[in-house]
Design a protein around this motif. Sequence first.
Motif, short mmCIF file in Angstrom:
data_model
loop_
_atom_site.label_atom_id
_atom_site.label_comp_id
_atom_site.label_asym_id
_atom_site.label_seq_id
_atom_site.Cartn_x
_atom_site.Cartn_y
_atom_site.Cartn_z
N LEU A 114 -7.96 -53.54 -21.36
CA LEU A 114 -9.11 -54.15 -20.71
C LEU A 114 -8.76 -55.54 -20.17
O LEU A 114 -9.04 -55.86 -19.02
CB LEU A 114 -10.28 -54.25 -21.68
CG LEU A 114 -11.49 -55.06 -21.19
CD1 LEU A 114 -12.05 -54.47 -19.91
CD2 LEU A 114 -12.55 -55.14 -22.27
N ILE A 115 -8.12 -56.37 -20.99
CA ILE A 115 -7.77 -57.72 -20.56
C ILE A 115 -6.79 -57.68 -19.39
O ILE A 115 -6.92 -58.45 -18.43
CB ILE A 115 -7.19 -58.54 -21.74
CG1 ILE A 115 -8.29 -58.83 -22.77
CG2 ILE A 115 -6.57 -59.83 -21.25
CD1 ILE A 115 -9.43 -59.66 -22.23
N ALA A 116 -5.82 -56.78 -19.45
CA ALA A 116 -4.85 -56.66 -18.35
C ALA A 116 -5.56 -56.26 -17.06
O ALA A 116 -5.28 -56.81 -15.99
CB ALA A 116 -3.77 -55.66 -18.71
N THR A 117 -6.48 -55.30 -17.16
CA THR A 117 -7.22 -54.85 -15.98
C THR A 117 -8.09 -55.96 -15.41
O THR A 117 -8.11 -56.19 -14.18
CB THR A 117 -8.11 -53.63 -16.34
OG1 THR A 117 -7.27 -52.57 -16.81
CG2 THR A 117 -8.90 -53.15 -15.14
N VAL A 118 -8.80 -56.66 -16.29
CA VAL A 118 -9.67 -57.75 -15.84
C VAL A 118 -8.86 -58.85 -15.16
O VAL A 118 -9.23 -59.34 -14.09
CB VAL A 118 -10.48 -58.31 -17.04
CG1 VAL A 118 -11.16 -59.63 -16.66
CG2 VAL A 118 -11.52 -57.29 -17.48
N ASN A 119 -7.75 -59.25 -15.78
CA ASN A 119 -6.92 -60.31 -15.19
C ASN A 119 -6.38 -59.90 -13.82
O ASN A 119 -6.35 -60.70 -12.88
CB ASN A 119 -5.76 -60.67 -16.13
CG ASN A 119 -6.22 -61.54 -17.28
OD1 ASN A 119 -7.18 -62.30 -17.16
ND2 ASN A 119 -5.55 -61.45 -18.41
#
Length: 448
Positions: A114-119
């Motif tokens: 999730l964090i990788a996608t959001v960033n």
Amino acid sequence: MPTVLIIDDNAAVAVALEVLFSLHDIEALRAASPEAGLAMLEQHSVDLVIQDMNFTADTTSGEEGTALFNAIRDRYPDLPVILLTAWTHLNAAVDLIKAGAADYLAKPWDDHKLIATVNNLIELGQAKRALQQRVQGELRQRRELERGHDLRGMVFQDPATERVIHLACQVARADVPVLISGPNGTGKERIAEIIQANSSVRNGPFVVLNCGAIPSELIEAELFGAEAGAYTGASKAREGKFEAADGGTLFLDEIGNLPLAGQMKLLRVLETGRFERLGSNRERQVKVRVVSATNADLQAMIRAGTFREDLFYRLNVIELRLPPLAARPMDILPLAMHFLGPDKQLHPDAQAALLAHQWPGNVRELKNVMMRAGLLASGDVIKVADLGLPAAAGGGNTSDEAIREPDRDAISLALSRAGGVVAQAAAELGLSRQALYRRMERLGIVRP
């Protein structure tokens, strides 16, 4: 700090996401309903939205989430949206992905993914906004330039060309010699016309002399005129280009071809405005703005003793460097359509072929290619085969990656313009971020 809006009626889910984002320096806003989420978007600047698909108890159809997504897309078409889904309405989420949603997140989610996608989405969104702002800024500057100056109908869109034109309009007001350098066929004479059209002598004559097209023994007579009998075949007196350009501009193209004797006399005219016709002792006075152009390396010619250093510095009070067409790719398609005329169109594959060609003959070559294509094409749409370019000679498909492949210089230039933001450079090159990363790795290019 980037901001994410979480639209979910489940407080536990919203709090969990808020805590996760706070650990990664991302500000999180919360809304418990579609109405509250849309209201918050009006009040706050948001980089990304994470929305649930259902907001009413015992509802699993995903219709509420679809309606919310469509409302966000209508009002904020460039805002990335991640859908928070359960397996019961995964199909609805997939349909929304096809409609433009950035991604979907299945419950329970993987924090790292999730964090990788959001960033990634935030970085891409910021790059797109920066690119849009830059394009809009360049468009405003171009319109101001066109409104405030006479550009002689010059067709351009690339910032590199605009910088040269802007400087040409600036120096036009000063009564000083200008040297325009650049390869053959780039449009140096058109830049000289722009200087004339925006100068204090705009209403005077604009006289052109190609120093490379005149035999060396006749160049002085062409420049300064000659009396009858001054040389074999001179049956009557004739005025030279300086007299013809009195009160206006004299454009000396290919100035590097001027012989040394002519260089010495030209230097004197530039310094005093005085000269004598060939075969005459009577001094004449003129007031002429001299603009010269060359594709030669005048500094190397000075070292070789074939060009006077004092003349170089006299001509080079202001130098305008016009890049080759390959170095200003945004000019290619507008120029192609200009040369083609309003009755013809370019097939997308033909556009790709034009952008991939290196244009060693610059604008002159492009003009010839488009005129030939317009004459030989069987219909109103110009196809790859009509262009007759070397890359398309075998009749291959120019949409193939080999035709679109940017080289090391093009990638480095795009990265430099984008300030090292890969997503923005990829958008400029017409590639995906992953495709650009692969090319950078293969070519050994390090992001600045």
